[in-house]
Design a protein around this motif. Sequence first.
Motif, mmCIF file in Angstrom:
data_model
loop_
_atom_site.group_PDB
_atom_site.id
_atom_site.type_symbol
_atom_site.label_atom_id
_atom_site.label_comp_id
_atom_site.label_asym_id
_atom_site.label_seq_id
_atom_site.Cartn_x
_atom_site.Cartn_y
_atom_site.Cartn_z
ATOM 1 N N GLN A 12 0.838 -1.193 0.000
ATOM 2 C CA GLN A 12 0.000 0.000 0.000
ATOM 3 C C GLN A 12 0.874 1.243 0.000
ATOM 4 O OE1 GLN A 12 -2.307 0.064 3.616
ATOM 5 N NE2 GLN A 12 -0.720 -0.985 4.747
ATOM 6 N N LEU A 75 -6.013 16.870 -2.768
ATOM 7 C CA LEU A 75 -6.505 15.657 -2.118
ATOM 8 C C LEU A 75 -6.742 14.535 -3.135
ATOM 9 C CD1 LEU A 75 -8.950 17.196 0.494
ATOM 10 C CD2 LEU A 75 -6.626 16.333 0.862
ATOM 11 N N ILE A 76 -7.191 14.890 -4.310
ATOM 12 C CA ILE A 76 -7.386 13.897 -5.372
ATOM 13 C C ILE A 76 -6.040 13.334 -5.810
ATOM 14 C CG2 ILE A 76 -8.177 13.577 -7.762
ATOM 15 C CD1 ILE A 76 -10.318 15.781 -7.075
ATOM 16 N N GLN A 77 -5.054 14.208 -5.971
ATOM 17 C CA GLN A 77 -3.709 13.760 -6.366
ATOM 18 C C GLN A 77 -3.099 12.852 -5.304
ATOM 19 O OE1 GLN A 77 -1.105 16.949 -7.666
ATOM 20 N NE2 GLN A 77 -2.848 18.078 -8.463
ATOM 21 N N ILE A 78 -3.271 13.207 -4.039
ATOM 22 C CA ILE A 78 -2.752 12.388 -2.946
ATOM 23 C C ILE A 78 -3.434 11.021 -2.955
ATOM 24 C CG2 ILE A 78 -2.699 12.133 -0.425
ATOM 25 C CD1 ILE A 78 -2.323 15.240 -0.318
ATOM 26 N N HIS A 79 -4.747 11.005 -3.097
ATOM 27 C CA HIS A 79 -5.497 9.752 -3.112
ATOM 28 C C HIS A 79 -5.035 8.859 -4.264
ATOM 29 C CE1 HIS A 79 -9.138 7.195 -3.751
ATOM 30 N NE2 HIS A 79 -8.946 7.046 -2.455
ATOM 31 N N LYS A 80 -4.853 9.417 -5.441
ATOM 32 C CA LYS A 80 -4.398 8.636 -6.598
ATOM 33 C C LYS A 80 -3.003 8.056 -6.354
ATOM 34 C CE LYS A 80 -7.135 10.876 -10.197
ATOM 35 N NZ LYS A 80 -7.089 11.742 -11.386
ATOM 36 N N ILE A 82 -1.579 7.363 -3.484
ATOM 37 C CA ILE A 82 -1.678 6.306 -2.475
ATOM 38 C C ILE A 82 -2.238 5.027 -3.106
ATOM 39 C CG2 ILE A 82 -2.920 5.615 -0.381
ATOM 40 C CD1 ILE A 82 -2.508 8.547 0.581
ATOM 41 N N LYS A 83 -3.237 5.158 -3.969
ATOM 42 C CA LYS A 83 -3.786 3.978 -4.654
ATOM 43 C C LYS A 83 -2.726 3.300 -5.529
ATOM 44 C CE LYS A 83 -8.727 4.396 -4.901
ATOM 45 N NZ LYS A 83 -9.060 3.053 -4.564
ATOM 46 N N LEU A 122 -4.827 12.861 7.003
ATOM 47 C CA LEU A 122 -4.524 11.999 5.850
ATOM 48 C C LEU A 122 -4.185 10.585 6.304
ATOM 49 C CD1 LEU A 122 -2.307 14.304 3.597
ATOM 50 C CD2 LEU A 122 -4.636 13.542 3.140
ATOM 51 N N ARG A 125 -7.438 8.900 7.891
ATOM 52 C CA ARG A 125 -8.525 8.635 6.929
ATOM 53 C C ARG A 125 -8.153 7.572 5.910
ATOM 54 N NH1 ARG A 125 -11.705 14.296 5.976
ATOM 55 N NH2 ARG A 125 -12.094 14.626 8.180
ATOM 56 N N PHE A 126 -6.900 7.592 5.429
ATOM 57 C CA PHE A 126 -6.488 6.597 4.445
ATOM 58 C C PHE A 126 -6.072 5.280 5.098
ATOM 59 C CE2 PHE A 126 -5.641 10.388 1.667
ATOM 60 C CZ PHE A 126 -6.599 10.095 0.723
#
Length: 181
Positions: A12, A75-80, A82-83, A122, A125-126
Amino acid sequence: EEKIRALANGNQGAILLSAHVGNWEIAGQLLKRIGVPVHIVMYDNEYQNIKQLMDETMKDKHFNAILIKDDFSHLIQIHKAIKRKEIICIHGDRFVERNRKKTAVIDFMGEKARFPLGPFELVSRFKIPCLFVYGLKETAKHYQFYAFDGPEKPENASVVLQSYKAALEKIVRKYPTQWFN
């Protein structure tokens, strides 16, 4: 380095929380050996102020800057990232005055201090692993790297912030002249 490498080789993404202490450029040289894309989260105006310095000193940089903007696109960039199982680096020791509502006041070094909640939210939540990392100058030609484990169960931002605070206090006590806050 072993702790960072273990996170990078995990299944992850991960967050490396640091502070305005020591030398992030030297620490960045360590990160390029890890072999996983690294994203540094910073305020847009902060990035613009140091962009020329970064371009001059880190010509072969191995990181991407994710700029914090008012539209929350970061936040979208961070989420992507992390994925994609990549590494996010962010400082947790400064806040912008206009975001004062998104802070917490805690005891730090025997005084009350305000910290931003965003970096710690962050992690919680993640639900991903985090390390508290620092690169500090020991002698003219030697730097020491530190990586403290984040909480095993980051239930909320407050739990992560308290762990971060403990690690940062150790570093600031040992290297008081290298904390730039």
